[in-house]
Scaffold this motif. Structure first.
Motif, PDB file in Angstrom:
ATOM      1  N   VAL A  89       0.840  -1.198   0.000  1.00  0.00           N
ATOM      2  CA  VAL A  89       0.000   0.000   0.000  1.00  0.00           C
ATOM      3  C   VAL A  89       0.874   1.246   0.000  1.00  0.00           C
ATOM      4  CG1 VAL A  89      -1.864  -1.189   1.230  1.00  0.00           C
ATOM      5  CG2 VAL A  89      -0.163   0.107   2.525  1.00  0.00           C
ATOM      6  N   ASN A  90       0.314   2.326  -0.525  1.00  0.00           N
ATOM      7  CA  ASN A  90       0.949   3.630  -0.435  1.00  0.00           C
ATOM      8  C   ASN A  90       0.672   4.197   0.958  1.00  0.00           C
ATOM      9  OD1 ASN A  90       0.741   6.726  -0.616  1.00  0.00           O
ATOM     10  ND2 ASN A  90       1.870   6.216  -2.486  1.00  0.00           N
ATOM     11  N   ALA A  91       1.699   4.709   1.606  1.00  0.00           N
ATOM     12  CA  ALA A  91       1.559   5.168   2.985  1.00  0.00           C
ATOM     13  C   ALA A  91       0.570   6.314   3.124  1.00  0.00           C
ATOM     14  CB  ALA A  91       2.924   5.591   3.531  1.00  0.00           C
ATOM     15  N   ASP A  92       0.315   7.047   2.041  1.00  0.00           N
ATOM     16  CA  ASP A  92      -0.599   8.181   2.101  1.00  0.00           C
ATOM     17  C   ASP A  92      -2.020   7.823   1.653  1.00  0.00           C
ATOM     18  OD1 ASP A  92       1.548   9.844   2.887  1.00  0.00           O
ATOM     19  OD2 ASP A  92       2.110  10.169   0.793  1.00  0.00           O
ATOM     20  N   SER A  93      -2.278   6.553   1.440  1.00  0.00           N
ATOM     21  CA  SER A  93      -3.569   6.127   0.884  1.00  0.00           C
ATOM     22  C   SER A  93      -4.666   6.015   1.934  1.00  0.00           C
ATOM     23  CB  SER A  93      -3.417   4.765   0.193  1.00  0.00           C
ATOM     24  OG  SER A  93      -3.074   3.769   1.153  1.00  0.00           O
ATOM     25  N   GLY A  94      -4.304   6.069   3.213  1.00  0.00           N
ATOM     26  CA  GLY A  94      -5.301   5.889   4.265  1.00  0.00           C
ATOM     27  C   GLY A  94      -5.644   4.440   4.532  1.00  0.00           C
ATOM     28  N   ILE A  95      -4.839   3.519   4.003  1.00  0.00           N
ATOM     29  CA  ILE A  95      -5.083   2.083   4.205  1.00  0.00           C
ATOM     30  C   ILE A  95      -4.224   1.608   5.375  1.00  0.00           C
ATOM     31  CG2 ILE A  95      -5.005  -0.219   3.185  1.00  0.00           C
ATOM     32  CD1 ILE A  95      -5.226   1.149   0.430  1.00  0.00           C
ATOM     33  N   ASP A  96      -4.856   1.413   6.504  1.00  0.00           N
ATOM     34  CA  ASP A  96      -4.163   0.904   7.687  1.00  0.00           C
ATOM     35  C   ASP A  96      -4.636  -0.500   8.041  1.00  0.00           C
ATOM     36  OD1 ASP A  96      -2.662   3.318   8.217  1.00  0.00           O
ATOM     37  OD2 ASP A  96      -4.563   4.215   8.853  1.00  0.00           O
ATOM     38  N   ARG A  97      -5.854  -0.834   7.646  1.00  0.00           N
ATOM     39  CA  ARG A  97      -6.450  -2.146   7.904  1.00  0.00           C
ATOM     40  C   ARG A  97      -6.959  -2.702   6.589  1.00  0.00           C
ATOM     41  NH1 ARG A  97     -11.410  -1.577  10.915  1.00  0.00           N
ATOM     42  NH2 ARG A  97     -11.723   0.099   9.393  1.00  0.00           N
ATOM     43  N   PRO A  98      -7.126  -4.011   6.484  1.00  0.00           N
ATOM     44  CA  PRO A  98      -7.657  -4.573   5.237  1.00  0.00           C
ATOM     45  C   PRO A  98      -8.974  -3.946   4.815  1.00  0.00           C
ATOM     46  CG  PRO A  98      -6.839  -6.315   6.657  1.00  0.00           C
ATOM     47  CD  PRO A  98      -6.774  -5.054   7.460  1.00  0.00           C
ATOM     48  N   GLU A  99      -9.842  -3.655   5.767  1.00  0.00           N
ATOM     49  CA  GLU A  99     -11.146  -3.083   5.446  1.00  0.00           C
ATOM     50  C   GLU A  99     -11.034  -1.730   4.734  1.00  0.00           C
ATOM     51  OE1 GLU A  99     -11.591  -5.785   9.022  1.00  0.00           O
ATOM     52  OE2 GLU A  99     -10.157  -4.271   8.331  1.00  0.00           O
ATOM     53  N   ASP A 100      -9.917  -1.049   4.920  1.00  0.00           N
ATOM     54  CA  ASP A 100      -9.715   0.259   4.293  1.00  0.00           C
ATOM     55  C   ASP A 100      -9.504   0.167   2.786  1.00  0.00           C
ATOM     56  OD1 ASP A 100      -9.874   1.454   6.817  1.00  0.00           O
ATOM     57  OD2 ASP A 100      -7.697   1.322   7.132  1.00  0.00           O
ATOM     58  N   LEU A 101      -9.329  -1.038   2.254  1.00  0.00           N
ATOM     59  CA  LEU A 101      -9.153  -1.208   0.817  1.00  0.00           C
ATOM     60  C   LEU A 101     -10.431  -0.940   0.028  1.00  0.00           C
ATOM     61  CD1 LEU A 101      -6.986  -4.422   0.997  1.00  0.00           C
ATOM     62  CD2 LEU A 101      -6.281  -2.349  -0.212  1.00  0.00           C
ATOM     63  N   VAL A 102     -11.579  -1.044   0.680  1.00  0.00           N
ATOM     64  CA  VAL A 102     -12.850  -0.850  -0.017  1.00  0.00           C
ATOM     65  C   VAL A 102     -12.873   0.538  -0.657  1.00  0.00           C
ATOM     66  CG1 VAL A 102     -15.352  -0.638   0.277  1.00  0.00           C
ATOM     67  CG2 VAL A 102     -14.100  -2.453   1.452  1.00  0.00           C
ATOM     68  N   GLY A 103     -13.225   0.582  -1.946  1.00  0.00           N
ATOM     69  CA  GLY A 103     -13.313   1.839  -2.672  1.00  0.00           C
ATOM     70  C   GLY A 103     -11.996   2.342  -3.226  1.00  0.00           C
ATOM     71  N   LYS A 104     -10.904   1.588  -3.033  1.00  0.00           N
ATOM     72  CA  LYS A 104      -9.584   2.057  -3.445  1.00  0.00           C
ATOM     73  C   LYS A 104      -9.230   1.592  -4.853  1.00  0.00           C
ATOM     74  CE  LYS A 104      -8.696   4.018   0.547  1.00  0.00           C
ATOM     75  NZ  LYS A 104      -8.654   5.484   0.686  1.00  0.00           N
ATOM     76  N   ARG A 105      -8.121   2.145  -5.352  1.00  0.00           N
ATOM     77  CA  ARG A 105      -7.539   1.779  -6.646  1.00  0.00           C
ATOM     78  C   ARG A 105      -6.437   0.760  -6.389  1.00  0.00           C
ATOM     79  NH1 ARG A 105      -5.536   7.667  -7.834  1.00  0.00           N
ATOM     80  NH2 ARG A 105      -4.944   7.238  -5.671  1.00  0.00           N
ATOM     81  N   VAL A 106      -6.603  -0.435  -6.930  1.00  0.00           N
ATOM     82  CA  VAL A 106      -5.692  -1.543  -6.615  1.00  0.00           C
ATOM     83  C   VAL A 106      -5.052  -2.071  -7.891  1.00  0.00           C
ATOM     84  CG1 VAL A 106      -5.501  -3.861  -5.658  1.00  0.00           C
ATOM     85  CG2 VAL A 106      -7.020  -2.186  -4.577  1.00  0.00           C
ATOM     86  N   GLY A 107      -3.725  -2.110  -7.921  1.00  0.00           N
ATOM     87  CA  GLY A 107      -3.022  -2.667  -9.057  1.00  0.00           C
ATOM     88  C   GLY A 107      -2.821  -4.163  -8.920  1.00  0.00           C
TER      89      GLY A 107
END
Length: 329
Positions: A89-107
């Motif tokens: 994850v990018n440190a500035d993406s706001g992803i700290d927990r797996p649940e934070d991936l919802v709604g994100k851009r994932v490569g």
């Protein structure tokens, strides 16, 4: 009359006794072609260049839904890998927990790659990150212009966007153009727990051990596929190859347990081996059908849930029927 088989595979330790001739498949002259997995998969999936090869488990399952069904697999698994460590994850993406991936851009290098299939399935089962809750960006991780090896027909609710021809996922993650990356290889922009690009699970050994304790799954990445025409001409080659690969793997397991001298350049190899057996079981890298059935069934469910398989295949459907029953020696 002996059969010649050109076999594409990476030079894994469990293949060493095959490569150096200590183990020879009965009735077969095996020509071992040592290649990185990306080259093997591309040449086999696109052009069927070899009689047999290591194959991505996901690509193989996708191929079973094509009219020609070009390959038949045997229950040999050159690559297994816990993949919690492979979510970046990018440190500035706001992803700290797996649940934070919802709604994100994932490569992910390819949507149908085995590693991302396992990652998406685990995130859905364990953390509620549904497959259609993110947008996927596909393309080369370190070199631009990578495309899917197989043509996919995905449901409309799954959003997959190819990246530009001059872009790489590794750099996009660093620059914040994507928020996360599901991949098999550690990206070059990974910079440690406190860097711009970090793992979602930096304590991945503990997380993965807990996952195995809960599920009993050591994820399978690759299997061995045989061209269907060669299988149909000589079905006996399946048992011959299965026996030889199993013997080679057992020799390597014995080598890992050696304490008189280190066979591998790992200072605590003996401790790692003993820990693996204590955590995962004495034969923690099993070949054969029965002991892997539930792991395969889980993967086949994931393949269907993620739009890669139009129906859930049964594990018995994906392997040569000659290899479904164990033989007694």
């Amino acid at each position: 009359m002996r059969k010649t088989i050109n076999f594409g595979c990476w030079d894994y330790d469990r293949m060493a006794p095959i490569m150096d001739g200590r183990v020879r498949p009965q009735g077969i002259d095996l020509n071992f072609l040592n290649m990185p997995v990306e080259e093997t998969f591309f040449r086999m999936l696109r052009n069927q260049e070899f009689e047999a090869s290591e194959l991505s488990l996901s690509s193989y399952v996708v191929s079973l839904h094509k009219p020609e069904r070009p390959f038949v697999a045997i229950p040999v698994f050159p690559s297994r890998f816990f993949r919690h460590s492979s979510i970046y994850v990018n440190a500035d993406s706001g992803i700290d927990r797996p649940e934070d991936l919802v709604g994100k851009r994932v490569g992910c290098p390819e949507y149908q790659m085995t590693a991302p299939v396992w990652i998406r399935g685990i995130l859905s089962d364990d953390f509620g990150v549904n497959v259609d809750s993110v947008t996927y960006y596909t393309g080369g991780e370190e070199e631009p212009n990578r495309s899917e090896k197989l043509k996919l027909d995905l449901p409309d609710n799954i959003k997959v966007v190819p990246i530009g021809p001059d872009k790489t996922l590794s750099q996009m993650l660093h620059d914040g153009e994507i928020d996360a990356l599901y991949t098999a290889r550690k990206p070059s922009t990974y910079s440690g727990p406190n860097g711009k690009v970090r793992r979602l699970f930096e304590n991945f050994p503990e997380v993965e051990k807990a996952y195995f304790a809960r599920t009993g799954i050591f994820p399978i990445m690759h299997t061995v596929g045989i061209r269907r025409a060669d299988y149909e001409a000589d079905p006996w080659i399946c048992q011959s190859l299965l026996k030889a690969f199993s013997e080679a793997k057992d020799i390597t397991m014995q080598s890992l347990s050696e304490t008189a001298a280190l066979k591998a350049m790992l200072p605590w190899a003996a401790a790692h081996f003993e820990e693996a057996q204590a955590t995962l079981g004495p034969d923690y890298w099993p070949y054969g059908f029965d002991r892997n059935r539930e792991t395969i069934a889980t993967f086949l469910r994931y393949s269907h849930e993620q739009g890669l398989s139009p129906r859930i295949l049964e594990p018995e459907e994906i392997f040569a029927k000659e290899t479904l029953e164990a033989f007694v020696i």
